[in-house]
Motif scaffolding. Structure first.
Motif, PDB file in Angstrom:
ATOM      1  N   ASP A  88       0.812  -1.214   0.000  1.00 55.16           N
ATOM      2  CA  ASP A  88       0.000   0.000   0.000  1.00 55.16           C
ATOM      3  C   ASP A  88       0.846   1.265   0.000  1.00 55.16           C
ATOM      4  N   THR A  89       2.074   1.175   0.464  1.00 50.72           N
ATOM      5  CA  THR A  89       2.951   2.342   0.501  1.00 50.72           C
ATOM      6  C   THR A  89       3.218   2.855  -0.912  1.00 50.72           C
ATOM      7  N   ARG A  90       3.067   4.144  -1.108  1.00 45.86           N
ATOM      8  CA  ARG A  90       3.335   4.747  -2.418  1.00 45.86           C
ATOM      9  C   ARG A  90       4.833   4.890  -2.608  1.00 45.86           C
ATOM     10  N   LEU A  91       5.354   4.243  -3.642  1.00 47.34           N
ATOM     11  CA  LEU A  91       6.780   4.278  -3.924  1.00 47.34           C
ATOM     12  C   LEU A  91       7.083   5.340  -4.979  1.00 47.34           C
ATOM     13  N   THR A  92       8.218   5.990  -4.816  1.00 48.69           N
ATOM     14  CA  THR A  92       8.693   6.963  -5.789  1.00 48.69           C
ATOM     15  C   THR A  92      10.187   6.751  -5.996  1.00 48.69           C
ATOM     16  N   LEU A  93      10.735   7.369  -7.035  1.00 46.29           N
ATOM     17  CA  LEU A  93      12.177   7.266  -7.236  1.00 46.29           C
ATOM     18  C   LEU A  93      12.938   7.986  -6.135  1.00 46.29           C
ATOM     19  N   GLU A  94      12.238   8.819  -5.379  1.00 50.01           N
ATOM     20  CA  GLU A  94      12.883   9.531  -4.271  1.00 50.01           C
ATOM     21  C   GLU A  94      12.951   8.678  -3.009  1.00 50.01           C
ATOM     22  N   ASN A  95      11.929   7.849  -2.752  1.00 48.51           N
ATOM     23  CA  ASN A  95      11.942   7.082  -1.495  1.00 48.51           C
ATOM     24  C   ASN A  95      12.300   5.611  -1.688  1.00 48.51           C
ATOM     25  N   ILE A  96      12.512   5.186  -2.930  1.00 45.85           N
ATOM     26  CA  ILE A  96      12.694   3.762  -3.211  1.00 45.85           C
ATOM     27  C   ILE A  96      14.006   3.223  -2.641  1.00 45.85           C
ATOM     28  N   GLY A  97      14.940   4.108  -2.303  1.00 50.55           N
ATOM     29  CA  GLY A  97      16.192   3.665  -1.713  1.00 50.55           C
ATOM     30  C   GLY A  97      16.164   3.560  -0.203  1.00 50.55           C
ATOM     31  N   ASP A  98      15.052   3.921   0.427  1.00 56.31           N
ATOM     32  CA  ASP A  98      14.945   3.862   1.886  1.00 56.31           C
ATOM     33  C   ASP A  98      14.471   2.472   2.285  1.00 56.31           C
ATOM     34  N   GLU A  99      15.401   1.518   2.270  1.00 52.47           N
ATOM     35  CA  GLU A  99      15.028   0.124   2.510  1.00 52.47           C
ATOM     36  C   GLU A  99      14.446  -0.088   3.900  1.00 52.47           C
ATOM     37  N   ALA A 100      14.957   0.607   4.895  1.00 46.95           N
ATOM     38  CA  ALA A 100      14.447   0.403   6.252  1.00 46.95           C
ATOM     39  C   ALA A 100      12.967   0.749   6.321  1.00 46.95           C
ATOM     40  N   ALA A 101      12.574   1.873   5.733  1.00 48.15           N
ATOM     41  CA  ALA A 101      11.171   2.282   5.759  1.00 48.15           C
ATOM     42  C   ALA A 101      10.307   1.351   4.920  1.00 48.15           C
ATOM     43  N   ILE A 102      10.798   0.947   3.763  1.00 45.93           N
ATOM     44  CA  ILE A 102      10.007   0.081   2.886  1.00 45.93           C
ATOM     45  C   ILE A 102       9.848  -1.303   3.507  1.00 45.93           C
ATOM     46  N   CYS A 103      10.904  -1.812   4.113  1.00 42.57           N
ATOM     47  CA  CYS A 103      10.803  -3.128   4.756  1.00 42.57           C
ATOM     48  C   CYS A 103       9.851  -3.084   5.945  1.00 42.57           C
ATOM     49  N   ALA A 108      19.176   7.634 -11.055  1.00 40.88           N
ATOM     50  CA  ALA A 108      18.716   7.394  -9.685  1.00 40.88           C
ATOM     51  C   ALA A 108      18.393   5.920  -9.466  1.00 40.88           C
ATOM     52  N   PHE A 109      17.738   5.300 -10.452  1.00 41.20           N
ATOM     53  CA  PHE A 109      17.365   3.896 -10.290  1.00 41.20           C
ATOM     54  C   PHE A 109      18.566   2.984 -10.450  1.00 41.20           C
ATOM     55  N   TRP A 110      19.483   3.317 -11.344  1.00 44.67           N
ATOM     56  CA  TRP A 110      20.699   2.505 -11.492  1.00 44.67           C
ATOM     57  C   TRP A 110      21.431   2.366 -10.160  1.00 44.67           C
ATOM     58  N   ARG A 111      21.501   3.444  -9.416  1.00 42.29           N
ATOM     59  CA  ARG A 111      22.353   3.492  -8.235  1.00 42.29           C
ATOM     60  C   ARG A 111      21.703   2.939  -6.976  1.00 42.29           C
ATOM     61  N   VAL A 112      20.366   2.861  -6.947  1.00 39.84           N
ATOM     62  CA  VAL A 112      19.689   2.553  -5.694  1.00 39.84           C
ATOM     63  C   VAL A 112      19.870   1.093  -5.265  1.00 39.84           C
ATOM     64  N   GLY A 113      20.089   0.193  -6.203  1.00 38.92           N
ATOM     65  CA  GLY A 113      20.280  -1.207  -5.829  1.00 38.92           C
ATOM     66  C   GLY A 113      18.982  -1.921  -5.509  1.00 38.92           C
ATOM     67  N   GLN A 114      17.944  -1.709  -6.323  1.00 40.19           N
ATOM     68  CA  GLN A 114      16.656  -2.363  -6.108  1.00 40.19           C
ATOM     69  C   GLN A 114      16.792  -3.838  -6.502  1.00 40.19           C
ATOM     70  N   GLY A 115      16.575  -4.724  -5.527  1.00 43.30           N
ATOM     71  CA  GLY A 115      16.965  -6.115  -5.679  1.00 43.30           C
ATOM     72  C   GLY A 115      16.025  -7.016  -6.442  1.00 43.30           C
ATOM     73  N   ALA A 116      14.989  -6.454  -7.072  1.00 44.76           N
ATOM     74  CA  ALA A 116      14.112  -7.275  -7.912  1.00 44.76           C
ATOM     75  C   ALA A 116      14.034  -6.766  -9.332  1.00 44.76           C
ATOM     76  N   ALA A 117      14.402  -5.503  -9.565  1.00 48.74           N
ATOM     77  CA  ALA A 117      14.247  -4.935 -10.907  1.00 48.74           C
ATOM     78  C   ALA A 117      15.355  -3.966 -11.291  1.00 48.74           C
ATOM     79  N   GLY A 118      16.330  -3.724 -10.409  1.00 53.28           N
ATOM     80  CA  GLY A 118      17.298  -2.668 -10.653  1.00 53.28           C
ATOM     81  C   GLY A 118      18.697  -3.109 -11.015  1.00 53.28           C
ATOM     82  N   GLY A 119      18.885  -4.381 -11.366  1.00 55.79           N
ATOM     83  CA  GLY A 119      20.218  -4.863 -11.699  1.00 55.79           C
ATOM     84  C   GLY A 119      20.738  -4.302 -13.012  1.00 55.79           C
TER      85      GLY A 119
END
Length: 384
Positions: free
Chosen positions: A110-125, A248-259
């Protein structure tokens, strides 16, 4: 085989592409061609990389396999024993294996994700832990388009003595030892001129250039409130996957779609698994799990997001009756939006990677990729 690869470049079906195939430790196919961007001024070089979308899930599956082999956790262990907050809303019995096999019902959050908050793994987890599941865990599976990476990262972080999250763990324990140009989180010092830029598609293309994607999925992706819409349009609402191809997305290290990866690098990593996992310290027990596959969901293989059958297993996809992408059922790997595919087959000794920067609108078995794979297997049959 080279002709099959070149045909998609010559026809314009692929702006650029690369394919590397290994067999029993030897590179048999190493092809690249076309252009790195739509200007058609820069040719695709052998070691160039591109955003590989859900091929990243396979990289996360590799990281989990190494973590299990090191004794950080087991596939049978409950996620909540590692991450107590995860037990909210009836998720307390979910095992690590079920979570990594996309059966936990956490495809959409339900949390709204953006390219600005997508790197905040602690909050998203934290949001994932509090999320009410989309279905009863274990009943079904469904494409955890983004959440799979965060779930695996949190498990590693909580048990790794150094407290590493997925991007650092992957770089130091997997890509680094193999020397592969594969990244979950692109380093600042990587030469950006070596990046092939993505030529995406708009949502209208799913209708006007419809190929193998189920019509049910095509429609649901555009209907707010459906599970497919909530999963696949968060963070990008109806913008299409090409919009993720940015710094921004290249660098964030999103582990399902950002490789970010080269075909050579992907084949080298899968080659380590095709040869038994010894190079990465993967134990025979873990290899046996990956080859055998996780048990099916209780109510069958129909993906609750993609609306078609799919066999998810420990961070990978595996062959099944409707999609035999390898010669044996020991194979495991991942496919991605747009047509890319990477996998290994330990029984056959094959490691395979085909990537492109021109996203197709199909589901799997992209015709540009499939012709190369079939040509390879035809040659392999003749060698046998």
């Amino acid at each position: 085989m080279a002709h099959a690869f070149q045909a998609s470049i010559a026809s314009g079906a692929a702006l650029g592409a690369a394919c590397t195939i290994m067999h029993r430790g030897k590179t048999l196919v190493d092809l690249h061609g076309g252009w790195k961007d739509q200007s058609r001024n820069r040719v695709w070089e052998a070691d160039d990389i591109a955003l590989v979308y859900s091929l990243t899930k396979g990289l996360t599956g590799m990281a989990a396999a190494v973590a299990v082999s090191r004794g950080l956790f087991t596939y049978d262990e409950r996620v909540a024993d590692i991450w107590p907050e995860f037990a909210a809303h009836g998720k307390g019995a979910v095992s690590v294996g079920e979570a990594l096999s996309e059966q936990a019902g956490l495809a959409a959050i339900d949390t709204r994700l953006t390219l600005e908050n997508i790197g905040d793994e602690a909050a998203i987890c934290a949001a994932i832990a509090e999320q009410k599941p989309n279905w009863a865990p274990g009943d079904h599976s469904g494409n955890h388009a983004y959440t799979l990476g965060w779930i695996a990262s949190e498990l590693i972080h909580r048990r790794d003595p150094a407290g590493r999250r997925l991007p650092q763990f992957f770089a130091e324990e997997i890509a680094g030892p193999i020397g592969a140009d594969v990244f979950v989180g692109l380093p600042e010092n990587f030469d950006r001129d070596r990046i092939a830029r993505i030529e995406g598609f708009g949502m209208q293309d799913l209708f006007f250039h419809h190929t193998t994607m189920p019509w049910a999925l095509t429609l649901k992706m555009c209907l707010p409130g459906t599970l497919a819409f909530r999963t696949l349009n968060n963070p990008l609402v109806l913008e299409g996957p090409g919009a993720l191809d940015n710094e921004a997305f290249w660098r964030v290290g999103q582990g399902a779609a950002g490789g970010m990866a080269s075909a050579r690098g992907l084949a080298a990593l899968y080659g380590a698994f095709a040869e038994g996992g010894d190079k990465l310290g993967v134990t025979p027990e873990v290899m046996a799990n990956l080859s055998a596959g996780h048990p099916y969901p209780r109510k069958g293989l129909k993906d609750q997001v993609l609306t078609a059958d799919m066999y998810y297993s420990y961070g990978f996809e595996k062959p099944f009756s409707e999609w035999e992408f390898a010669r044996t059922r020991s194979a495991f790997g991942s496919f991605a939006v747009g047509g890319s595919l990477a996998f290994c087959d330990p029984e056959d000794g094959v490691a395979y990677a085909w990537i492109t920067n021109t996203l197709g609108t199909g589901k799997w078995d992209d015709p540009r990729e499939k012709t190369v794979r079939e040509a390879f297997y035809a040659c392999l049959e003749n060698r046998s």
